[in-house]
Scaffold this motif. Structure first.
Motif, PDB file in Angstrom:
ATOM      1  N   VAL A  45       4.410   7.412   2.341  1.00  0.00           N
ATOM      2  CA  VAL A  45       4.718   6.296   3.228  1.00  0.00           C
ATOM      3  C   VAL A  45       4.358   5.011   2.499  1.00  0.00           C
ATOM      4  O   VAL A  45       3.274   4.901   1.902  1.00  0.00           O
ATOM      5  CB  VAL A  45       3.906   6.361   4.546  1.00  0.00           C
ATOM      6  N   LYS A  46       5.290   4.066   2.505  1.00  0.00           N
ATOM      7  CA  LYS A  46       5.007   2.730   1.980  1.00  0.00           C
ATOM      8  C   LYS A  46       5.965   1.738   2.622  1.00  0.00           C
ATOM      9  O   LYS A  46       7.000   2.111   3.165  1.00  0.00           O
ATOM     10  CB  LYS A  46       5.091   2.677   0.461  1.00  0.00           C
ATOM     11  N   GLU A  47       5.599   0.492   2.536  1.00  0.00           N
ATOM     12  CA  GLU A  47       6.396  -0.582   3.107  1.00  0.00           C
ATOM     13  C   GLU A  47       7.725  -0.708   2.374  1.00  0.00           C
ATOM     14  O   GLU A  47       7.791  -0.527   1.152  1.00  0.00           O
ATOM     15  CB  GLU A  47       5.611  -1.894   2.985  1.00  0.00           C
TER      16      GLU A  47
ATOM     17  N   ASP B 270       0.863  -1.175   0.000  1.00  0.00           N
ATOM     18  CA  ASP B 270       0.000   0.000   0.000  1.00  0.00           C
ATOM     19  C   ASP B 270       0.906   1.233   0.000  1.00  0.00           C
ATOM     20  O   ASP B 270       2.065   1.176   0.407  1.00  0.00           O
ATOM     21  CB  ASP B 270      -0.873   0.043   1.259  1.00  0.00           C
ATOM     22  N   GLU B 271       0.347   2.368  -0.433  1.00  0.00           N
ATOM     23  CA  GLU B 271       1.126   3.606  -0.460  1.00  0.00           C
ATOM     24  C   GLU B 271       0.215   4.763  -0.079  1.00  0.00           C
ATOM     25  O   GLU B 271      -0.918   4.839  -0.536  1.00  0.00           O
ATOM     26  CB  GLU B 271       1.712   3.817  -1.857  1.00  0.00           C
ATOM     27  N   THR B 272       0.726   5.661   0.754  1.00  0.00           N
ATOM     28  CA  THR B 272      -0.051   6.814   1.205  1.00  0.00           C
ATOM     29  C   THR B 272       0.648   8.095   0.769  1.00  0.00           C
ATOM     30  O   THR B 272       1.867   8.209   0.884  1.00  0.00           O
ATOM     31  CB  THR B 272      -0.194   6.802   2.740  1.00  0.00           C
ATOM     32  N   PHE B 273      -0.149   9.050   0.250  1.00  0.00           N
ATOM     33  CA  PHE B 273       0.338  10.373  -0.120  1.00  0.00           C
ATOM     34  C   PHE B 273      -0.416  11.411   0.693  1.00  0.00           C
ATOM     35  O   PHE B 273      -1.654  11.389   0.737  1.00  0.00           O
ATOM     36  CB  PHE B 273       0.073  10.689  -1.600  1.00  0.00           C
TER      37      PHE B 273
ATOM     38  N   PRO C  65      -4.331   1.255  -2.322  1.00  0.00           N
ATOM     39  CA  PRO C  65      -4.149  -0.160  -1.978  1.00  0.00           C
ATOM     40  C   PRO C  65      -3.086  -0.827  -2.859  1.00  0.00           C
ATOM     41  O   PRO C  65      -2.851  -0.409  -3.998  1.00  0.00           O
ATOM     42  CB  PRO C  65      -5.517  -0.790  -2.248  1.00  0.00           C
ATOM     43  N   LYS C  66      -2.469  -1.868  -2.322  1.00  0.00           N
ATOM     44  CA  LYS C  66      -1.470  -2.605  -3.094  1.00  0.00           C
ATOM     45  C   LYS C  66      -2.056  -3.070  -4.424  1.00  0.00           C
ATOM     46  O   LYS C  66      -3.280  -3.247  -4.561  1.00  0.00           O
ATOM     47  CB  LYS C  66      -0.937  -3.790  -2.294  1.00  0.00           C
ATOM     48  N   ASN C  67      -1.194  -3.236  -5.401  1.00  0.00           N
ATOM     49  CA  ASN C  67      -1.528  -3.736  -6.726  1.00  0.00           C
ATOM     50  C   ASN C  67      -2.493  -2.827  -7.492  1.00  0.00           C
ATOM     51  O   ASN C  67      -3.201  -3.284  -8.389  1.00  0.00           O
ATOM     52  CB  ASN C  67      -2.072  -5.168  -6.642  1.00  0.00           C
TER      53      ASN C  67
END
Length: 161
Positions: free
Chosen positions: A116-118, A58-61, A97-99
Motif C-alpha cells: 500500500v502506498k499513496e 510512505d509504503e507498507t508491505f 517512511p517516505k524518503n
C-alpha cells in the motif's frame, strides 16, 4: 468485494514465474492516478528490486505467503535495518517512511506481499534509485536508460518497482 484467497495468490504467482522480471503485480486500485495504490506483488527468488525511495510517499508491505527480506539503507548504500517478513517467524509487515532508501529481496519461491502506498504512480527518476546516486553499485541496462539531460527515464520506460 474481491477476496484475496489461495486461488488469486496462485494465479499471480504463476504469472510472476513466467515474467522475465520474476515478479507480478495484481492491482486493486482502478487507475495509476488513484490516490491510494493497493496491490499484491508476487515475487520469485532472483527478482531484483533496485534500492529506491519515494520522496513523498510512505509504503507498507505485509507478507501473505512465503518469506521476503526488506532492507533500508543510508545515502551511501549501507544497510540500516533488515527484516525478514514471514508468518513462521511472526513478523508480518513493515511500514517504510517516505524518503527512506529501501528494497525487497525474495527468499522463498512463491512469495506474495500486499503493498500500500499513496498514488498517483510516478515513474522513478534516476535520482530515485540509489545505485545511480552513489554510483557505487553497477546498473544493468534493462534497469535504467538515460534519455536526456533532465536525467529522466523515457516515457513509459520507468523503473517498475
Amino acid at each position: 468485494m474481491k477476496q484475496i484467497d489461495k486461488e488469486l495468490l496462485e494465479s499471480v504467482i504463476s504469472e510472476a514465474r513466467k515474467s522475465p522480471r520474476l515478479r507480478k503485480n495484481y492491482n486493486f486500485h482502478q487507475s495509476l492516478d488513484d490516490k491510494c495504490h493497493r496491490f499484491l506483488n508476487a515475487l520469485e527468488v532472483g527478482t531484483e528490486v533496485p534500492i529506491h525511495h519515494h520522496v513523498t510517499k510512505d509504503e507498507t508491505f505485509i507478507v501473505l505467503k512465503g518469506r521476503v527480506r526488506v532492507n533500508t539503507y543510508n545515502d551511501q548504500g549501507e544497510v540500516l535495518e533488515s527484516t525478514v517478513l514471514s508468518h513462521e517467524d511472526g513478523i508480518y509487515g513493515v511500514d517504510i517512511p517516505k524518503n527512506t532508501w529501501h528494497n525487497v529481496e525474495c527468499l522463498e519461491t512463491g512469495s506474495v506481499i500486499f503493498e500500500v502506498k499513496e498514488g498517483p504512480f510516478v515513474e522513478h527518476e534516476i535520482d530515485g534509485i540509489l545505485e545511480v546516486k552513489t554510483k557505487s553499485l553497477p546498473l544493468r541496462s534493462e534497469q535504467v536508460e538515460v534519455c536526456d539531460k533532465k536525467r529522466r527515464l523515457p516515457a513509459g520506460e520507468g523503473v517498475r518497482l
